[in-house]
Design an enzyme around this catalytic site. Structure first.
Site, mmCIF file in Angstrom:
data_model
loop_
_atom_site.group_PDB
_atom_site.id
_atom_site.type_symbol
_atom_site.label_atom_id
_atom_site.label_comp_id
_atom_site.label_asym_id
_atom_site.label_seq_id
_atom_site.Cartn_x
_atom_site.Cartn_y
_atom_site.Cartn_z
ATOM 1 N N SER A 110 -8.564 -4.342 52.825
ATOM 2 C CA SER A 110 -8.440 -5.115 51.484
ATOM 3 C C SER A 110 -9.546 -5.817 51.174
ATOM 4 O O SER A 110 -10.435 -6.118 52.175
ATOM 5 C CB SER A 110 -7.438 -6.164 51.673
ATOM 6 O OG SER A 110 -7.361 -7.042 50.865
ATOM 7 N N TYR A 168 -4.206 -13.123 58.080
ATOM 8 C CA TYR A 168 -4.333 -11.533 57.383
ATOM 9 C C TYR A 168 -5.627 -11.381 57.095
ATOM 10 O O TYR A 168 -6.176 -10.098 57.558
ATOM 11 C CB TYR A 168 -3.342 -11.620 56.133
ATOM 12 C CG TYR A 168 -3.546 -10.358 55.301
ATOM 13 C CD1 TYR A 168 -2.981 -8.965 55.810
ATOM 14 C CD2 TYR A 168 -4.196 -10.251 54.194
ATOM 15 C CE1 TYR A 168 -2.989 -7.755 55.196
ATOM 16 C CE2 TYR A 168 -4.404 -8.958 53.481
ATOM 17 C CZ TYR A 168 -3.850 -7.687 53.974
ATOM 18 O OH TYR A 168 -3.908 -6.613 53.268
#
Length: 245
Positions: free
Chosen positions: A146, A168
């Protein structure tokens, strides 16, 4: 040996993983649908087959050594080798309002759990599948990352990177670093490994509150999974091109 290429996609029963499996299946790959939930895995395989793809289910919990070993054995029985591994399975951990994970109040057990899936799970699966990948003429590994793992973007005040996600986001930074080290280790081999950013995609991961479709999110991973020999390795890509580290 069959000329049909074999792919394994982890977390492939839904969302981006399912669309990666769909895209590879449409290109003629035989696709292993890696997923821990048996009912969802079977449903995904049935749906892929109904669409004309050659798919088979692979029970796979990336945080469990035995499960991963058994998955590698199953792929060997089914196909004898592996041409593409897409490490897509991932979790965010619990989020606060606005998707925030405040580092000053973060539960360390949450950090451990997210690292176990998003980083250690990738290493576990990759290493278990390496003997099968080495049997391929053109093995490809794609780690679904990501852009929130980009230190460059996170540190630039002029770039809107989204909320603080202290569990995350760092796992994706960690995963990017691991990808680079695999690429260094594979430098004298025919294995290409890269990281792919799908963008902000409408899945249950985002509460379906995102501008991109799962099919759009799958596109970069599919491209990296099908790179020609001599393609890039140890890089980080999104639709628009290279993502800065």
């Amino acid at each position: 040996m069959s000329e049909t290429k074999i792919a394994l996609v982890t977390g492939a029963n839904k969302g981006i993983g399912y669309e990666i499996a769909t895209g590879l299946g449409a290109l003629g790959y035989r696709v292993g649908v890696g997923a821990r939930d048996g009912a969802r895995r079977d449903a995904a395989v049935e749906k892929l087959r109904a669409a004309g793809a050659d798919a088979f289910g692979v029970p796979l919990e990336v945080t469990d050594d035995r499960s991963v070993i058994d998955a590698a054995a199953l792929v060997e029985r089914q196909a004898g080798r592996l041409d593409v591994l897409v490490n897509n399975a991932g979790i965010s951990g619990p989020m606060g309002p606005g998707w925030e994970q405040d580092p000053t109040t973060l539960d360390l057990d949450v950090v451990r759990t997210v690292v176990e899936t998003n980083v250690i799970g990738v290493i576990r699966v990759t290493n278990a599948m390496l003997p099968l990948l080495r049997r391929s003429a053109s093995p490809r590994i794609v780690n679904v990352s990501s852009s929130v793992g980009s230190l460059t973007r996170q540190a630039d005040p002029d770039i809107e990177i989204g909320p603080v996600m202290a569990a995350y986001s760092p796992t994706k930074t960690f995963l990017n670093a691991v990808t680079v080290h695999y690429a260094r280790q594979f430098a004298d081999t025919n294995i290409l490994i890269n990281a792919a950013c799908p963008g902000l995609v409408a899945t249950d991961f985002t509460g379906f509150q995102a501008p991109r479709t799962p099919e759009q999110g799958a596109a970069t991973a599919i491209r990296l999974a099908t790179l020609p020999d001599g393609g890039p390795s140890g890089s980080f890509f999104e639709d628009a091109g290279v993502v800065p580290w």
